[in-house]
Every structure is written in C-alpha cells, then in structure tokens.
Design an enzyme around this catalytic site. Sequence first.
Site, PDB file in Angstrom:
ATOM      1  N   HIS A 145      53.692  49.086  30.495  1.00 10.84           N
ATOM      2  CA  HIS A 145      54.206  49.687  29.285  1.00 10.84           C
ATOM      3  C   HIS A 145      54.117  48.743  28.088  1.00 10.84           C
ATOM      4  O   HIS A 145      54.705  49.023  27.039  1.00 10.84           O
ATOM      5  CB  HIS A 145      55.667  50.128  29.512  1.00 10.84           C
ATOM      6  N   TYR A 192      64.224  54.654  35.882  1.00 12.58           N
ATOM      7  CA  TYR A 192      63.308  53.627  35.365  1.00 12.58           C
ATOM      8  C   TYR A 192      62.170  54.278  34.567  1.00 12.58           C
ATOM      9  O   TYR A 192      61.843  53.854  33.457  1.00 12.58           O
ATOM     10  CB  TYR A 192      62.740  52.799  36.528  1.00 12.58           C
TER      11      TYR A 192
HETATM   12 FE1  FEO Z   1      58.181  45.283  31.284  1.00 12.20          FE
HETATM   13 FE2  FEO Z   1      59.848  44.443  34.056  1.00 12.20          FE
HETATM   14  O1  FEO Z   1      59.095  44.134  32.395  1.00 12.20           O
END
Ligand code: FEO
Length: 399
Positions: A145, A192
């Site tokens: 992401h 998440y």
């Molecule tokens: Fe985008 Fe778990 O760091």
Amino acid sequence: MKAIKVKEDFYWVGAIDWNVRNFHGYSTFRGTTYNAYLLVDEKIVLFDTVKHGFEEELLSRVKSVIEPEKIDYLVINHIEPDHAGGFVKIVEVIKPEKIFLTKNARLGILAHFHKENYPFEEVKTGTTVKVGKRTLTFIETPMIHWPDSMITYIPEERILVSQDAFGAHYASSGRFDDEVDLCELIQETRKYYANIIYPYSPQVNKLLKTVKEMNLQIEMICPDHGVIWRKNPEKVLSLYERWSSYVCDPRVLIIYDTMWKSTEKLAYAIMDGVLEEGVEVKLCKLSVTDWTELMADVLESRGLILGSPTLNNGLLPTVSGFLTYMKGFRPRGKVGAAFGSYGWSGESVKILNQYLQEIQAEIVHEGLKVKYVPDEKVLLEGRELGKAAAKKVKELCSG
Ligand code: FEO
C-alpha cells in the site's frame, strides 16, 4: 527467542508486539506482529526487518538458526517503519552482500536513513535471483500500500512473501492459520484490509490478475503481520478478490451521532424501516464506536445512512471526523441517504449528502431534516427513508 520453522530451510524470525493498542490511530485490540523470514540456502536471505525496538528479538531468533553475520542478502519488500524501522541496526549487524528492493524503496530508504553507501540492488517485476536450490522472483506491487511495495515469490517452495498484503494485526502464539481461531483471524484480516488496503482495491485486483497470469502456485502466504496462511491460502485470496471487487452484504449501517437525541430518534425510525424490509441493520453511534472496527463493517455493508444534527453550521465533530477518515478509503458501490435535526440553520443533511456524493454512493432519498424534535409524521418519513434504502440494497445485492 527461537525461530519457527515454516518449511525446510525457511523460518519465521519476526517479533510479536503483544501490547500495542494504537497503531498510528488503528486500534489493535489483539496486538500485532512484525514478521521477518529467513531462507537458508547457498545464499542466506532475510526478508524484511522489524519495527525499531524489536531488532534484538529478530536477531535472537536468527541466532537460533545461524549467526546473523552469515546472512548474504536482505530483501526489503516494504519500507514503512514497522518493517524498516530496524533496517540500519540490522544492516550494521549482518552487513549483507546485497539488499534487494524496488527503485521506489531505495529512494524511500535513502529519504528515511540517508545511507547512500549500502549495497542496494534495484529489482523489478520479473527479476529473479538464484540463491542455490531456490529462486527469488520479485513482483512490484506499487500502492499496496506504499509506492515502494513488492512481494517475493519462491517457486521451488511455492511460498509468497507478501509484505502487508494478506496480513492482519493479530498477535498470537500460533504462527499459522491452522493454529489460531479462524473466525478471529478473518475478522482481523477484514479489519486490516478495510483500514490499510481498501483505497488500493484496483491495485489489489490487478495483483490478483497478475498472480493468475503468472500461474503462481501458492502453497503458503507469508505476510508481514499476523499468521502464515499455510492451511488456507486460497481463503485469503478469495477474500481479497471479494473486497477488492467491492462485493457487499445486504446490510445497512446507520452511522450517526446525536446532541439532544432528536437525530437518534430518526436513526431508530430509519432502522425500523430497514427491518420492515427484512434487511440486516446496525446502529453505529459515533461517540461510542471505534472507527477502525466500524471501517470493517463499512467494507462489507451495501447501505450507509449518515446522520448528524447541525452544529455551528456544520456536523458534529465525531461525525465529520469519521467521515473524513472513511472518505479517504474511497468506498465504492454503496447505497446512501442522510438525516439530521437542526435548530435554526440546518446544513448537516446537505453536508452529509456531499460526503455520499464524494464516495459515489447511489443516494436514494433527498435527505430527511427535522427542526428540533421529530413528531410522528417525521418519524414515519424516517421509516420510509429506511425502507427505500433497504429496497435498493436488496436490489443491488441480488443482481
Ligand atoms: Fe505498511 Fe505493516 O506497514
């Protein structure tokens, strides 16, 4: 602390953060893990590091297999500080011959740590590196992401080291999906996705297509948070397929807050209307609702009915705060409507409708406003609004 053997010559060497409860605003009620993996072949490879403060835990797990100085290659799949915060300390210990990463990751690492002289080696989608019996195949996943992100596939083991993708903030003594409660794991995986990956659903869709086109055989998915998908990797792949395609359940969320309970009375009337149509509904009062948990419901609910009284020509801060947070995730495919009470100026419904337009929701009602306190007639209108939303939700979910 010891490494956990995942497969022959492949180990989990990460850290467990049992007590973190706030991860840059994300409520982590079940803690999290910062996963790192070790492949022992002719070349010894470490995949990712850990958050700063957890370096010793990683090194002690590595030491249970080999001396850390023997690591030849470091693969940086993602540079966010929960994985690369320990980068400098780990590199100074292991002194790797090569550090594999994308161009964006190199630029990002330099901007974070300003270490020009490290042995960086940029890779692209399709770059392969033979490390002995095994091969590392890199696939760039920009904006899943962060711009730097990539995943690494090891074809000989059918292992996908997937950085944040397919992960969950979930601390547990079990390291595999078959060692934890699957319902809990799916709940945390959904949360998440909704709070980290959701805005990048088009990129996830593209990645899933790439996985199919490259005909990757995946026996295990090893993400950077939570557990390893060993028994059920196809489960999380199918969940990602669903979420990235904006598939929703026929459910209406009434997301609101109230000052003197007039808006709340409307919320209950709207709920009655939704129920009359036989559609599942949840009342979500923002002054008592955790935003991160609520986003997990937003992800899979077709209907979003937003309510706020007018306060100083605007919304209640609890409502405007959550809607700003939600809008950033670019939800799509929603059915929407707005409601709220007011005393004199009455802008809230117009502002709520603007939020719905920004997320491209299909608005099924012009919006229900009431001056001060709703009477029976207005409550009846509220029920009609609820019924209209529920009918559209059923129509879209059955199509
Ligand atoms: Fe985008 Fe778990 O760091």
